[in-house]
Design an enzyme around this catalytic site. Structure first.
Site, PDB file in Angstrom:
ATOM      1  N   CYS A 135     -34.025 -61.842 -43.883  1.00  0.00           N
ATOM      2  CA  CYS A 135     -33.744 -60.498 -44.393  1.00  0.00           C
ATOM      3  C   CYS A 135     -32.299 -60.113 -44.096  1.00  0.00           C
ATOM      4  O   CYS A 135     -31.866 -60.133 -42.941  1.00  0.00           O
ATOM      5  CB  CYS A 135     -34.703 -59.488 -43.761  1.00  0.00           C
ATOM      6  N   CYS A 142     -26.613 -73.120 -29.653  1.00  0.00           N
ATOM      7  CA  CYS A 142     -25.912 -74.114 -30.463  1.00  0.00           C
ATOM      8  C   CYS A 142     -24.717 -74.640 -29.671  1.00  0.00           C
ATOM      9  O   CYS A 142     -23.884 -73.853 -29.211  1.00  0.00           O
ATOM     10  CB  CYS A 142     -25.455 -73.491 -31.769  1.00  0.00           C
ATOM     11  N   ASP A 153     -41.570 -62.895 -42.892  1.00  0.00           N
ATOM     12  CA  ASP A 153     -41.018 -62.727 -44.238  1.00  0.00           C
ATOM     13  C   ASP A 153     -41.148 -64.054 -44.980  1.00  0.00           C
ATOM     14  O   ASP A 153     -40.545 -65.057 -44.583  1.00  0.00           O
ATOM     15  CB  ASP A 153     -39.549 -62.318 -44.177  1.00  0.00           C
ATOM     16  N   GLU A 171     -31.337 -64.139 -49.925  1.00  0.00           N
ATOM     17  CA  GLU A 171     -30.606 -62.982 -49.415  1.00  0.00           C
ATOM     18  C   GLU A 171     -29.468 -63.495 -48.535  1.00  0.00           C
ATOM     19  O   GLU A 171     -29.698 -64.262 -47.602  1.00  0.00           O
ATOM     20  CB  GLU A 171     -31.538 -62.065 -48.628  1.00  0.00           C
ATOM     21  N   TYR A 192     -35.855 -65.893 -48.544  1.00  0.00           N
ATOM     22  CA  TYR A 192     -35.599 -65.841 -47.100  1.00  0.00           C
ATOM     23  C   TYR A 192     -35.169 -67.188 -46.537  1.00  0.00           C
ATOM     24  O   TYR A 192     -35.101 -67.359 -45.321  1.00  0.00           O
ATOM     25  CB  TYR A 192     -36.852 -65.342 -46.364  1.00  0.00           C
ATOM     26  N   TYR A 249     -32.775 -56.529 -56.802  1.00  0.00           N
ATOM     27  CA  TYR A 249     -33.564 -56.842 -55.609  1.00  0.00           C
ATOM     28  C   TYR A 249     -34.989 -57.231 -55.978  1.00  0.00           C
ATOM     29  O   TYR A 249     -35.524 -58.211 -55.464  1.00  0.00           O
ATOM     30  CB  TYR A 249     -33.564 -55.645 -54.662  1.00  0.00           C
ATOM     31  N   CYS A 292     -36.114 -55.004 -38.967  1.00  0.00           N
ATOM     32  CA  CYS A 292     -35.295 -56.207 -38.788  1.00  0.00           C
ATOM     33  C   CYS A 292     -36.213 -57.330 -38.339  1.00  0.00           C
ATOM     34  O   CYS A 292     -36.744 -57.296 -37.227  1.00  0.00           O
ATOM     35  CB  CYS A 292     -34.191 -55.987 -37.761  1.00  0.00           C
TER      36      CYS A 292
END
Length: 220
Positions: free
Chosen positions: A56, A211, A134, A99, A139, A87, A202
Site C-alpha cells: 500500500c 539488509c 493486502d 502501487e 501490492y 485507483y 498502514c
C-alpha cells in the site's frame, strides 16, 4: 472487460488490460504537504529519481519522505499496461500496475543504496501478489530503475538480502526489478495520505531482518 478476482493472482496481457485514457481526469497538487517541494518535475538537475513498490503506497510514501536527503515523494501506478489508470481500475488488477512511490532525492545527502535499504527492510519482499493482509497484483514488490547503476545496485542488494532471509527461513524474493516505464500519479487524496490522515491505515510490515548493503543515514 472482466473484473472481480480475475487478475488478483496474475497480470493481464496487453489484450486483456483495460484501455485507459489519453490523459488523467484529475490534477496532482502542486506541493508536498510535508517537504514543501513540487510533486512533479522537472526537478532540479542535481537530484535523482527512484521508483519503488512495496505494498500500500500510503505507508510506503511516508517511509521515504522521512529519510533525510529526500526532496519530494509522489505516489502513483507503475509497471502495468493501461495508460492513465484510476485507483479503482488498478485495484481491479486489470491494468497490471502496482502501487508505487516516486522518490526524488539529493545523492549528496542520501545514496540510492540507502534508499534500497529502506525499501528492503520496510516490507516482506517474498510474498508475491500481496503484502500482509493486502492481496492483489497491485501490492507486489517492485524496483523500477532509471539507470544501469540503479539496476546493478537493486540486483546486488536483492541477492544479499535473499541470503539473509534464507538463513531465517523465508522463501525466495519475488521483487520485480525492471527499467522504469511510465509512472502515472495517483489521485490527489492519495498524495501524502498519512500526513493528512495520521491515524489512517498502514499495512506495511517488514521481516525484522537487516539488509547488509547500504547504511540508512540518520542526519541530513
Amino acid at each position: 472487460m472482466i473484473f472481480g478476482n480475475s487478475f488478483k493472482n496474475r497480470l493481464p496481457s496487453a489484450e486483456e488490460a483495460l484501455p485507459g485514457r489519453a490523459a488523467p481526469n484529475y490534477s496532482v497538487p502542486p506541493a508536498h504537504t510535508v517537504l514543501g517541494h513540487p510533486l512533479q518535475g522537472p526537478y532540479p538537475a542535481d537530484l535523482e529519481v527512484a521508483d519503488f513498490g512495496l505494498g500500500c503506497f500510503w505507508g510506503a510514501e511516508r517511509k521515504f519522505w522521512q529519510v533525510p536527503g529526500v526532496w519530494t515523494t509522489l505516489v502513483g501506478y507503475q509497471g502495468g499496461q493501461t495508460p492513465n489508470p484510476t485507483y479503482d481500475e488498478v485495484c481491479s488488477g486489470a491494468t497490471g500496475h502496482t502501487e508505487a512511490v516516486r522518490v526524488v532525492f539529493d545523492p549528496a545527502l542520501v545514496t540510492y543504496e540507502d534508499l534500497l535499504k529502506v525499501f528492503w527492510e520496510a516490507h516482506d519482499p517474498t510474498q508475491g501478489f500481496r503484502q500482509g493482509n493486502d492481496r492483489g497484483s497491485q501490492y507486489r514488490s517492485a524496483v523500477y530503475t532509471h539507470s544501469p547503476d540503479q539496476a546493478q545496485a537493486a540486483t546486488a542488494t536483492r541477492d544479499d538480502f535473499q541470503s539473509v532471509l534464507k538463513r531465517v527461513g523465508y522463501s525466495d524474493i519475488t521483487t520485480e526489478i525492471l527499467p522504469a516505464g511510465p509512472f502515472y500519479p495517483a489521485e490527489p487524496y492519495h498524495q501524502q495520505y498519512l500526513d493528512k490522515n495520521p491515524d489512517g491505515y498502514c499495512g506495511l510490515g517488514g521481516t525484522g531482518q537487516s539488509c547488509p548493503i547500504g547504511v540508512a543515514r540518520t542526519d541530513g
